[in-house]
Design a protein around this motif. Structure first.
Motif, PDB file in Angstrom:
ATOM      1  N   SER A  56       0.836  -1.199   0.000  1.00 33.26           N
ATOM      2  CA  SER A  56       0.000   0.000   0.000  1.00 33.26           C
ATOM      3  C   SER A  56       0.870   1.248   0.000  1.00 33.26           C
ATOM      4  O   SER A  56       0.545   2.242  -0.642  1.00 33.26           O
ATOM      5  N   CYS A  57       2.020   1.177   0.682  1.00 30.22           N
ATOM      6  CA  CYS A  57       2.931   2.326   0.705  1.00 30.22           C
ATOM      7  C   CYS A  57       3.480   2.596  -0.683  1.00 30.22           C
ATOM      8  O   CYS A  57       3.513   3.731  -1.145  1.00 30.22           O
ATOM      9  N   LEU A  58       3.872   1.529  -1.349  1.00 32.53           N
ATOM     10  CA  LEU A  58       4.468   1.678  -2.674  1.00 32.53           C
ATOM     11  C   LEU A  58       3.472   2.268  -3.668  1.00 32.53           C
ATOM     12  O   LEU A  58       3.736   3.257  -4.348  1.00 32.53           O
ATOM     13  N   ILE A  59       2.302   1.640  -3.724  1.00 30.87           N
ATOM     14  CA  ILE A  59       1.283   2.115  -4.666  1.00 30.87           C
ATOM     15  C   ILE A  59       0.818   3.521  -4.297  1.00 30.87           C
ATOM     16  O   ILE A  59       0.761   4.422  -5.135  1.00 30.87           O
ATOM     17  N   GLY A  60       0.509   3.687  -3.005  1.00 27.25           N
ATOM     18  CA  GLY A  60      -0.013   4.980  -2.561  1.00 27.25           C
ATOM     19  C   GLY A  60       0.983   6.111  -2.749  1.00 27.25           C
ATOM     20  O   GLY A  60       0.635   7.181  -3.248  1.00 27.25           O
TER      21      GLY A  60
ATOM     22  N   LEU B  17      -6.363  -5.697   2.076  1.00 29.74           N
ATOM     23  CA  LEU B  17      -5.734  -4.750   2.994  1.00 29.74           C
ATOM     24  C   LEU B  17      -5.004  -3.636   2.247  1.00 29.74           C
ATOM     25  O   LEU B  17      -5.059  -2.468   2.628  1.00 29.74           O
ATOM     26  N   THR B  18      -4.349  -4.016   1.157  1.00 31.32           N
ATOM     27  CA  THR B  18      -3.653  -3.005   0.358  1.00 31.32           C
ATOM     28  C   THR B  18      -4.642  -1.958  -0.143  1.00 31.32           C
ATOM     29  O   THR B  18      -4.419  -0.749  -0.041  1.00 31.32           O
ATOM     30  N   LEU B  19      -5.759  -2.452  -0.684  1.00 32.31           N
ATOM     31  CA  LEU B  19      -6.748  -1.524  -1.224  1.00 32.31           C
ATOM     32  C   LEU B  19      -7.341  -0.642  -0.130  1.00 32.31           C
ATOM     33  O   LEU B  19      -7.694   0.500  -0.365  1.00 32.31           O
ATOM     34  N   ALA B  20      -7.436  -1.201   1.074  1.00 30.01           N
ATOM     35  CA  ALA B  20      -8.020  -0.408   2.144  1.00 30.01           C
ATOM     36  C   ALA B  20      -7.051   0.655   2.641  1.00 30.01           C
ATOM     37  O   ALA B  20      -7.459   1.709   3.109  1.00 30.01           O
TER      38      ALA B  20
ATOM     39  N   PRO C 273     -16.722   2.693   3.464  1.00 32.00           N
ATOM     40  CA  PRO C 273     -15.995   2.394   4.704  1.00 32.00           C
ATOM     41  C   PRO C 273     -15.021   1.231   4.492  1.00 32.00           C
ATOM     42  O   PRO C 273     -15.335   0.268   3.794  1.00 32.00           O
ATOM     43  N   ASP C 274     -13.851   1.343   5.089  1.00 37.56           N
ATOM     44  CA  ASP C 274     -12.801   0.336   4.948  1.00 37.56           C
ATOM     45  C   ASP C 274     -13.314  -1.083   5.124  1.00 37.56           C
ATOM     46  O   ASP C 274     -13.044  -1.968   4.327  1.00 37.56           O
ATOM     47  N   ILE C 275     -14.053  -1.224   6.200  1.00 37.49           N
ATOM     48  CA  ILE C 275     -14.435  -2.584   6.575  1.00 37.49           C
ATOM     49  C   ILE C 275     -15.372  -3.188   5.540  1.00 37.49           C
ATOM     50  O   ILE C 275     -15.203  -4.329   5.118  1.00 37.49           O
ATOM     51  N   LEU C 276     -16.318  -2.368   5.062  1.00 37.48           N
ATOM     52  CA  LEU C 276     -17.238  -2.846   4.024  1.00 37.48           C
ATOM     53  C   LEU C 276     -16.455  -3.225   2.780  1.00 37.48           C
ATOM     54  O   LEU C 276     -16.695  -4.256   2.139  1.00 37.48           O
ATOM     55  N   PHE C 277     -15.506  -2.370   2.466  1.00 35.01           N
ATOM     56  CA  PHE C 277     -14.730  -2.538   1.261  1.00 35.01           C
ATOM     57  C   PHE C 277     -13.942  -3.854   1.288  1.00 35.01           C
ATOM     58  O   PHE C 277     -13.991  -4.662   0.371  1.00 35.01           O
ATOM     59  N   THR C 278     -13.239  -4.065   2.402  1.00 31.69           N
ATOM     60  CA  THR C 278     -12.451  -5.297   2.520  1.00 31.69           C
ATOM     61  C   THR C 278     -13.370  -6.507   2.528  1.00 31.69           C
ATOM     62  O   THR C 278     -13.061  -7.536   1.927  1.00 31.69           O
ATOM     63  N   MET C 279     -14.504  -6.372   3.222  1.00 30.46           N
ATOM     64  CA  MET C 279     -15.446  -7.498   3.244  1.00 30.46           C
ATOM     65  C   MET C 279     -15.858  -7.865   1.833  1.00 30.46           C
ATOM     66  O   MET C 279     -15.839  -9.030   1.440  1.00 30.46           O
TER      67      MET C 279
END
Lengths: 326, 334, 296
Positions: free
Chosen positions: C108-112, C164-167, C141-147
């Motif tokens: 996530s750090c790399l992409i972000g 997790l990366t996407l969140a 919301p993060d949680i919805l998204f990951t779900m």
């Protein structure tokens, strides 16, 4: 200043208008024509917001001009592709005002000075580049023992020397000095001014010296251009401008300097009323009209052209109509 | 004679102490301001000018700044002995201060009227609202701002105008002493001229005494009566402006300052700057602080602190003049 | 002073003072950071050497006669509701949990950061497109998204990583963009342009190194956050599928027996807290050590 020679730098009706949110136009540089010959130093003077720094950066294409031409040795560089422009960066350099923000805090002194040489691979080896950096440190009077120091360990004057060494590293022909001494203390200021003048003599440099400080500009320049709201209001040889200022703004500017001379203690400043007006959506006419004591109906409605009223002395004012040779 | 003094500082010593080092900011200075006069305090960055001002206001940073010794007499009061509450009554009311940067001295979310009114009410709680308003308007017109602009916010004013507002705030209680710390340094030269002239006129009208802190000898020549030149926490030279600008003797540092300014009148190619840099204030030289940069440096300068040489109104802190008859005056030319 | 004569060159040694050495010298001064480093290295060594301490089977195969036993000399951390050794599960679960956290943070750090640097440096339309698409991402919301991601792709290590990366990458875009916007204003960036530097070079040599302090601190905080977030997901049944051990999963399973066998929750919780805080300490130390202005 013979006119047969090609100027090193020439601008033709150079303009930089910044588009603001909502479509308004900020006239930072509004049609500047100037010629700088090799070996000359031209001073550009004006108060904050007059566009003098933008002019310097536009000439180097650090800011892209809106219209007009910039000729370097007679060749227009405004249309050059980035590769060609990168080559040209060796010849055209800049020294910044702020010795703090102009140096990357994470690089050591020698890395800062060597940076440009690494970009252009001017020398075959790393050690050759570092040797050259050391010579540059000698040249600008910076002891070699600081080579591995970090900029924050040095004072403003030394940092400014780093900036000068960096600007010299590619053997430039033309350097824009953007208020290089105004952030420094008086005694350090004098050291740096002397250094810049020595370097100009020894290396045959051509400077465009941007500043708000008239005493500095008189000291260092052959020719001075006075700017007001993006326009050149007066341009003349240094001595001529100081002994025979013609534009009301130049006169006011000269009179406003508090001189360290006790005999002039009771001389009143020629005060000009009000403050610099907004450079946004400027209407045609003399930019200074709103503050001028001699304003007449001739001053508004159309822009006032620069006229050569004496040899090499140009003024844009309706009061000076006498053009030489006409 | 004594009663003519509005401010009399004696042997003031101030240090800044951190875990790492002790900076000797002010090393025993004496400073006098006569009633109704303006004293220019001249020097470069780090000379101790602002520290002097903050010591008078008793606004030194609490954790690090420490006054080691000295007395500050202000109109028969010893400021260093006042309780914090008493000091607060002096501050703003009898001694006011104008800072260099007008942008940070004004509160961006209060109108100009509110800010000036606050300064008035702080020291005149019994005034009615109308009277306060009246005073605000007088103050604004005094500094050349249309009273109709009183309900505007600071960001609606330009830099020069903001500094005028700050000065109006400082002068609204008609203080006995105004401390101006580089009040025009952030301004353009034509605006600086306007503000300087205004300060001069107001000072003469109200009769305020002033401490003008500046690095610009031109400003000193224009509006000060007396001058003190500061270097590394000491006053190396002081006197009337005439002593300093036209006197026969000059401290080598003062001479260096004059030589560093590019002159408008003469066309000389090179300046004669002072070589080297200000000494590190956490590690001052044993002898004269200026010795390492001085052209006239002698053995004694390196080993012994110079004593003050007093000649009428003119004082010099330099070994060159210790024995006035024998000392060579630094020549103008070289 | 300004005499432009070249002195007899003293032997010039421009040894680039080994940056790493310098950083380490400054890092050592921060006691908390050193403790963090020691703790975290200890944890890593334990996790890496898990095979030599207890066999993997102890973490997955239970003995039904020994369920929910309190810590003893045989089972250091006791056993769980299936009779599995909690110590072994903490060790092997740590491998999964830390691996997920570190990899997800890194990606996530790399992409972000890349997106943020591009948006901030080039501005204009590029910035507009990146930031507007980001708004869409962030409005869920993060949680919805990951779900949603885990449901769609199925629960396994790889998909958990993607989710997790996407969140988390959105944080980096905003953070790095604001840093870059600020740094790109600096005169030294203009100076680099004046010297002929291209955009990539400027971003890599001037902008990112100066933004590094903030990025690193944020990254270490993120590792800790993701460890916790992974437990949340496991708790919801969206994490690693059982019986493979993971810290979050262990917490989830221990919930039922909170009263009867508190050690089931205690040990994985301690593991999470210790590793998260040691990483935070390291981050703080690194931030200061990497800033040359704080040298001394």
């Amino acid at each position: 200043m013979d006119s047969a020679r090609t100027p090193l730098i020439e601008t033709v009706n150079l303009k930089k208008l910044f588009k603001l949110n909502g479509g308004a136009l900020l006239h930072a540089v509004d049609g500047i024509n100037m010629k700088v010959y090799s070996g000359e130093t031209i001073g550009v003077v004006g108060e904050s917001g007059c566009g003098k720094s933008t002019l310097g950066r536009t000439i180097l294409r650090l800011i892209e001009p809106t219209s007009g031409q910039i000729l370097y040795n007679g060749v227009d560089i405004t249309k050059l592709k980035s590769g060609k422009m990168r080559e040209l960066r060796k010849d055209l350099q800049i020294i910044f005002q702020d010795p703090y923000s102009s140096i990357d805090p994470r690089k050591s002194v020698v890395e800062v000075i060597a940076e440009y040489m690494f970009i252009h691979n001017t020398f075959p080896s790393k050690s050759a580049i570092y040797n050259r950096a050391a010579e540059l440190m000698d040249l600008v009077g910076l002891a070699r023992r600081y080579a591995n120091s970090y900029p924050h360990e040095l004072d403003g004057g030394r940092r400014q020397r780093i900036g000068i060494a960096r600007a010299l590293s590619l053997n430039p022909k033309f350097i824009v000095c953007d208020e290089p001494v105004s952030a420094l203390d008086v005694s350090i200021q004098a050291q740096i001014l002397n250094l810049l003048m020595d370097l100009a003599d020894e290396l045959g440099l051509t400077y465009m010296f941007v500043t708000h400080d008239l005493s500095v500009v008189k000291h260092i320049s052959n020719k001075i251009m006075v700017m007001y709201l993006g326009k050149c209001v007066e341009m003349a040889a240094s001595d001529e401008l100081f002994t025979n200022p013609l534009h009301p703004y130049t006169k006011a500017l000269l009179s406003a300097i508090p001189e360290p001379d006790i005999s002039k203690r009771d001389e009143e400043f020629v005060l000009i009323k009000g403050e610099i007006s907004s450079p946004i959506n400027v209407k045609p006419g003399c930019r200074f009209a709103a503050r001028c004591d001699y304003v007449s109906e001739k001053c508004t409605g159309r822009d006032i052209e620069l006229k050569e009223v004496a040899k090499e002395h140009f003024v844009a004012c309706t009061l000076c109509n006498q053009e030489v040779g006409k | 004679m004594k009663n003519d003094l509005i401010l009399d500082i004696k042997n003031l010593r101030v240090i800044y102490q951190t875990d790492l080092e002790t900076v000797e900011a002010i090393n025993g200075i004496d400073l006098k301001i006569n009633k109704g006069k303006t004293l220019g305090l001249v020097g470069e960055t780090g000379a101790g000018k602002t520290t002097t001002a903050l010591s008078i206001m008793r606004l030194l940073p609490e954790k690090t700044g420490k006054i080691l010794s000295g007395e500050i007499h202000f109109d028969r009061q010893e400021l260093l002995k006042l309780s914090p509450l008493e000091m607060r009554k002096v501050r703003g009311n009898r001694i006011a201060m104008v800072f260099q940067d007008p942008m940070t001295s004004l509160n961006p979310v209060m109108t100009v009227r509110e800010q000036i009114a606050e300064a008035i009410k702080l020291h005149n709680a019994n005034l009615s609202n109308d009277e306060v308003d009246q005073r605000v308007e007088t103050a604004l017109s005094m500094v050349g701002i249309l009273p109709s602009r009183k309900n505007e916010y600071p960001h609606q004013f330009s830099g020069g105008m903001k500094q005028r507002v700050v000065i109006a705030m400082a002068l609204v209680c008609e203080p006995d002493l105004l401390i101006a710390d580089e009040p025009t340094t952030a301004l353009d030269v034509t605006i600086q001229a306007q503000v300087l002239m205004m300060i001069r006129e107001l000072r003469d009208r109200i009769g305020t005494s002033m401490l003008m802190i500046t690095h610009d000898l031109g400003i000193v020549a224009k509006i000060c009566d007396d001058v003190a030149v500061m270097y590394a926490g000491q006053i190396v030279e002081s006197g009337t402006v005439f002593d300093l600008f036209t006197g026969e003797k000059r401290h080598p540092y003062t001479q260096g300052l004059f030589d560093s300014i590019p002159s408008l009148n003469t066309r000389s190619n090179r300046l004669k700057p002072i070589q080297g840099l200000m000494p590190d204030p956490s590690n001052l030289p044993k002898g004269c602080c200026f010795a390492p940069r001085c052209q006239h440096c002698m053995d004694i300068c390196i080993n012994e602190r110079p004593k003050q040489v007093i000649e009428g109104t003119h004082t010099l802190l330099c070994h060159l003049f210790a024995d006035s008859s024998a000392a060579p005056a630094p020549q103008e030319g070289e | 002073m300004s005499q432009a004569t070249v002195q007899t060159p003293d032997k010039i040694v421009f040894k680039k003072q080994s940056q790493a050495k310098e950083v380490w010298r400054r890092y050592k001064k921060n006691k908390g950071a050193v403790i963090g480093l020691v703790l975290f290295s200890f944890i890593l060594i334990l996790l890496a050497g898990a095979n030599f301490i207890v066999p993997y089977s102890a973490a997955t195969k239970g003995v039904f006669s020994q369920i929910n036993q309190p810590p003893s000399s045989e089972h250091l951390f006791g056993t769980d509701s299936y009779g599995r050794d909690v110590f072994a599960r903490v060790l092997y679960g740590g491998r999964t949990s830390l691996m997920v956290a570190l990899l997800a943070t890194a990606s996530s750090c790399l992409i972000g950061s890349t997106l943020g640097a591009i948006a901030g440096y080039f501005g204009g339309r590029v910035d507009g497109v990146i930031m507007r698409s980001l708004d869409i991402f962030m409005s869920i919301p993060d949680i919805l998204f990951t779900m949603a991601v885990v449901f769609a792709l199925g629960a396994n290590f790889q998909n958990l990583l993607i989710a997790l990366t996407l969140a988390y990458f959105t944080n980096y875009v905003r953070l790095v963009r604001s840093q870059v916007l600020n740094l790109a204003e600096q005169d030294y960036v203009e100076a680099a342009k004046a010297g002929g530097s291209g955009s990539t070079r400027i971003i890599l040599t001037h902008i990112l190194p100066n933004a590094m302090g903030v990025i690193i601190v944020n990254t270490t905080l993120n590792v800790a956050k993701i460890i916790l977030y992974e437990s949340t997901l496991s708790f919801l049944g969206l994490g690693m599928p059982p019986p493979a051990p993971a810290w979050g999963l262990m917490l989830a399973e221990a919930r039922e027996f909170m009263r009867a066998a508190p050690h089931l929750m205690f040990f994985p919780a301690v593991a999470i807290v210790v590793s998260a805080s040691s990483i935070n300490l390291i981050g703080d130390g690194l931030r200061d050590a990497l800033d040359p202005k704080l040298k001394s």
